[in-house]
Design a protein around this motif. Structure first.
Motif, short mmCIF file in Angstrom:
data_model
loop_
_atom_site.label_atom_id
_atom_site.label_comp_id
_atom_site.label_asym_id
_atom_site.label_seq_id
_atom_site.Cartn_x
_atom_site.Cartn_y
_atom_site.Cartn_z
N GLU A 7 -58.16 8.53 36.32
CA GLU A 7 -56.85 8.34 36.93
C GLU A 7 -56.97 8.07 38.42
O GLU A 7 -56.24 7.23 38.98
N ARG A 8 -57.91 8.75 39.07
CA ARG A 8 -58.08 8.56 40.52
C ARG A 8 -58.62 7.18 40.84
O ARG A 8 -58.22 6.57 41.84
N LEU A 9 -59.51 6.66 40.04
CA LEU A 9 -60.08 5.33 40.29
C LEU A 9 -59.06 4.21 40.09
O LEU A 9 -59.22 3.13 40.66
N ASN A 10 -58.02 4.43 39.30
CA ASN A 10 -57.00 3.41 39.04
C ASN A 10 -55.85 3.45 40.03
O ASN A 10 -54.94 2.62 39.95
N LYS A 11 -55.85 4.39 40.96
CA LYS A 11 -54.77 4.48 41.94
C LYS A 11 -54.87 3.37 42.97
O LYS A 11 -55.95 2.83 43.22
N GLU A 12 -53.73 3.03 43.59
CA GLU A 12 -53.68 2.02 44.64
C GLU A 12 -53.46 2.69 46.00
O GLU A 12 -52.58 3.56 46.12
N PRO A 13 -54.21 2.35 47.01
CA PRO A 13 -55.39 1.46 47.00
C PRO A 13 -56.55 2.11 46.26
O PRO A 13 -56.77 3.32 46.38
N LYS A 14 -57.28 1.29 45.50
CA LYS A 14 -58.37 1.82 44.69
C LYS A 14 -59.51 2.31 45.57
O LYS A 14 -60.07 1.55 46.36
N PRO A 15 -59.87 3.58 45.45
CA PRO A 15 -60.99 4.09 46.25
C PRO A 15 -62.33 3.75 45.61
O PRO A 15 -62.40 3.39 44.43
N THR A 16 -63.37 3.88 46.36
CA THR A 16 -64.71 3.72 45.80
C THR A 16 -65.05 4.96 44.97
O THR A 16 -64.37 5.98 45.02
N PHE A 17 -66.13 4.84 44.22
CA PHE A 17 -66.53 5.96 43.36
C PHE A 17 -66.89 7.19 44.19
O PHE A 17 -66.49 8.32 43.86
N ALA A 18 -67.60 6.98 45.29
CA ALA A 18 -68.00 8.12 46.14
C ALA A 18 -66.79 8.78 46.78
O ALA A 18 -66.70 10.01 46.86
N ASP A 19 -65.82 7.97 47.25
CA ASP A 19 -64.61 8.53 47.86
C ASP A 19 -63.79 9.31 46.83
O ASP A 19 -63.23 10.38 47.14
N ALA A 20 -63.73 8.80 45.59
CA ALA A 20 -62.99 9.52 44.55
C ALA A 20 -63.64 10.86 44.25
O ALA A 20 -62.93 11.87 44.05
N ILE A 21 -64.96 10.92 44.24
CA ILE A 21 -65.67 12.19 43.99
C ILE A 21 -65.38 13.18 45.12
O ILE A 21 -65.13 14.38 44.87
#
Length: 316
Positions: free
Chosen positions: A157-171
């Motif tokens: 869900e976090r990766l699909n949010k706008e603006p899309k964050p990078t994988f490291a930022d989402a973690i």
């Protein structure tokens, strides 16, 4: 004796003479034709009797055109009769002739296998080891910690949010949110993670029991070989309760009794093992004897279980 042509000529001469005499009597004194005229009339009558009839140019051209056509028709008739007769003869011959044997199918050309390089051989061996290790068949594990559980639930869900964050930022964001969770939420996650842990154990045991003892043993051997390859993905050995447990040595029996001692509280496992090994080295035979007896009894147990295991393999 005169021929037919001669007779016809004489008749014409006689007729011509009589006609000339009659015409001359009417006109005046009779005129007798001279010998020259008689001969001329005779020869003319003979020529007309012998010579063929005169034809016009049109009739000769038509005759010349029709003549080849008549020849062609005769030739075509002959050819048609010949061709009509030939197939009948061939059919008769075919009916009498023996059926020809079918030709054997040509064998496909066999190509010589190409020589494999060392890299290709290593890939083939690695693929065979992975198949024997049953890496893909092993059931996937459910998350067994509260952090892993929270990450699995919220990462997509976090990766699909706008603006899309990078994988490291989402973690990083999810880690900060997990730490800021209230205690009640963390307790719920811990309880669910504990249930996942028991579910993983049950699923793994059921999957192991669905395979034969020999298959699990070969899988563990393949996994140990894969551990030596740093580039190959590895998993832990499969704990099969049907396979006899390894026998204890005297030293390992002493480690089990001393590892959980209160004397080593606060020490890491490496420090504990170093203290235990130093104590074992200082023991004499009398001090080691109880642990040696444990080794003997456990060896007898292992041999008995291995005999039963071999019997099950031979039956299968």
């Amino acid at each position: 004796m005169l021929s037919a042509f001669g007779r016809a000529a004489v008749r014409q001469v006689c007729v011509a003479g009589s006609l000339s005499i009659r015409s001359a009597g009417r006109l005046g004194a009779p005129v007798i034709p001279s010998g020259y005229r008689v001969v001329a009339v005779f020869t003319r009558g003979l020529a007309t009797a012998v010579a063929p009839k005169r034809t016009t140019r049109a009739t000769t051209a038509a005759a010349s055109k029709k003549a080849p056509a008549a020849k062609k028709t005769t030739s075509t008739k002959k050819t048609t009769t010949k061709t009509a007769k030939k197939p009948a003869a061939k059919k008769a011959v075919k009916s009498k002739a023996k059926p020809k044997a079918k030709k054997a199918a040509k064998k496909p050309a066999t190509r010589k296998p190409k020589k494999l390089t060392d890299e290709q051989k290593d890939r083939i061996k690695l693929r065979a080891l992975k198949e024997r290790a049953l890496l893909k068949e092993q059931p996937a594990k459910l998350p067994v910690t509260s952090w892993n559980l929270y990450l699995v639930k919220n990462l997509k869900e976090r990766l699909n949010k706008e603006p899309k964050p990078t994988f490291a930022d989402a973690i990083r964001q999810l880690s900060a949110e997990h730490k800021a969770l209230p205690e009640q939420e963390k307790e719920k996650l811990d309880l669910e993670a504990q249930k996942n842990k028991t579910a993983n154990e049950i699923n793994l045991k059921n999957w192991i029991d669905s395979h034969s003892v020999q298959e699990i043993r070969e899988a563990n051997v393949a996994r140990n070989l894969l551990k030596r390859r740093k580039s190959a993905p590895t998993k832990h050995t499969l704990p099969d309760s049907r396979f006899p447990k390894g026998r204890l040595t005297a030293y390992m029996a002493y480690v089990k009794t001393r590892y959980t001692s209160q004397e080593f509280e606060g020490l890491q496992s490496k420090a504990r093992l170093s203290h235990i090994s130093s104590e074992w080295k200082e023991f004499n035979d009398e001090q080691r004897k109880p642990y040696v007896d444990i080794e003997k009894t456990d060896r007898a147990r292992y041999e008995k279980e291995m005999e039963a295991y071999r019997e099950t393999i031979e039956k299968k």
